[in-house]
Enzyme design. Sequence first.
Site, mmCIF file in Angstrom:
data_model
loop_
_atom_site.group_PDB
_atom_site.id
_atom_site.type_symbol
_atom_site.label_atom_id
_atom_site.label_comp_id
_atom_site.label_asym_id
_atom_site.label_seq_id
_atom_site.Cartn_x
_atom_site.Cartn_y
_atom_site.Cartn_z
ATOM 1 N N GLY A 165 4.043 -13.938 -4.545
ATOM 2 C CA GLY A 165 3.962 -14.854 -3.412
ATOM 3 C C GLY A 165 4.711 -14.407 -2.170
ATOM 4 N N THR A 215 2.463 -3.409 -15.054
ATOM 5 C CA THR A 215 2.023 -4.084 -16.275
ATOM 6 C C THR A 215 2.127 -3.145 -17.482
ATOM 7 O OG1 THR A 215 0.424 -5.211 -14.809
ATOM 8 C CG2 THR A 215 0.340 -5.781 -17.121
ATOM 9 N N ARG A 236 -3.477 -3.886 -7.915
ATOM 10 C CA ARG A 236 -4.221 -4.387 -9.071
ATOM 11 C C ARG A 236 -5.722 -4.383 -8.786
ATOM 12 N NH1 ARG A 236 -1.879 -6.754 -13.062
ATOM 13 N NH2 ARG A 236 -0.109 -7.410 -11.777
ATOM 14 N N GLU A 280 2.352 1.227 -7.116
ATOM 15 C CA GLU A 280 2.054 1.056 -8.546
ATOM 16 C C GLU A 280 0.607 0.623 -8.736
ATOM 17 O OE1 GLU A 280 2.734 -2.859 -10.649
ATOM 18 O OE2 GLU A 280 4.562 -2.777 -9.448
ATOM 19 N N LYS A 331 13.080 -6.613 -11.170
ATOM 20 C CA LYS A 331 11.977 -7.271 -10.471
ATOM 21 C C LYS A 331 12.002 -8.754 -10.838
ATOM 22 C CE LYS A 331 7.060 -7.461 -11.586
ATOM 23 N NZ LYS A 331 5.935 -6.714 -12.175
ATOM 24 N N GLY A 390 1.478 -7.880 -3.933
ATOM 25 C CA GLY A 390 0.232 -7.806 -4.673
ATOM 26 C C GLY A 390 -0.965 -8.174 -3.843
ATOM 27 N N SER A 391 -1.582 -9.312 -4.157
ATOM 28 C CA SER A 391 -2.866 -9.665 -3.561
ATOM 29 C C SER A 391 -2.783 -9.957 -2.067
ATOM 30 C CB SER A 391 -3.477 -10.867 -4.283
ATOM 31 O OG SER A 391 -2.612 -11.987 -4.230
#
Length: 204
Positions: A159, A69, A17, A40, A129, A179-180
Amino acid sequence: MNFAEAFAACPLVAILRGLTPADAPTVGDALADAGFTLIEVPLNSPDPFASIRAMADRLAGRALVGAGTVLTVEQVGQVADAGGTLVVSPNTNPDVIRATVAAGLISMPGYFTPSEGFAALAAGAAALKLFPADGTTPAMLKAQRAVLPRDVPVLAVGGITPDNMAEWKAAGANGYGLGSNLYKPGKPAADVAEDARRYIKALA
């Protein structure tokens, strides 16, 4: 490389992202070199289709690249036009799933309840997911796995860290979306590669 092969090789999805087209080649190389086979680019990133196109070409045969997304049927077509293979959504939208399958792409929709999971599978989802995983517990996934088809891959997303992957695996997770904790805009490719290797090591 098809989805089953890619998932068997490394059941981790890199969620990039905020990635820009300028950073896409080096970040893509870093992930693929570390062993990632599923990548992705969320569509709320800057010029996501340019990033998808760049990585899909560059990593052909090494990794499957697609979009996250994805909320509309129109976006599914745009992913296909960009050379993407994966269509990942935060929600269960049967129209989007069916459009993905019709385009010959891999649908990986988000779900949270058994009803959503079964609706997604009926529409043709290749994998589920569980999102947001950090909004629930491994115990809930374990209860869902008692009824969801055993041959359907379920990924915990939200998380996930190298330290908590084992408890999700014990509850029935087959893979993970990262993700992050793996990537943030501006993070150097070398640091992404280092964290990617930490996640892969935690799979063992």
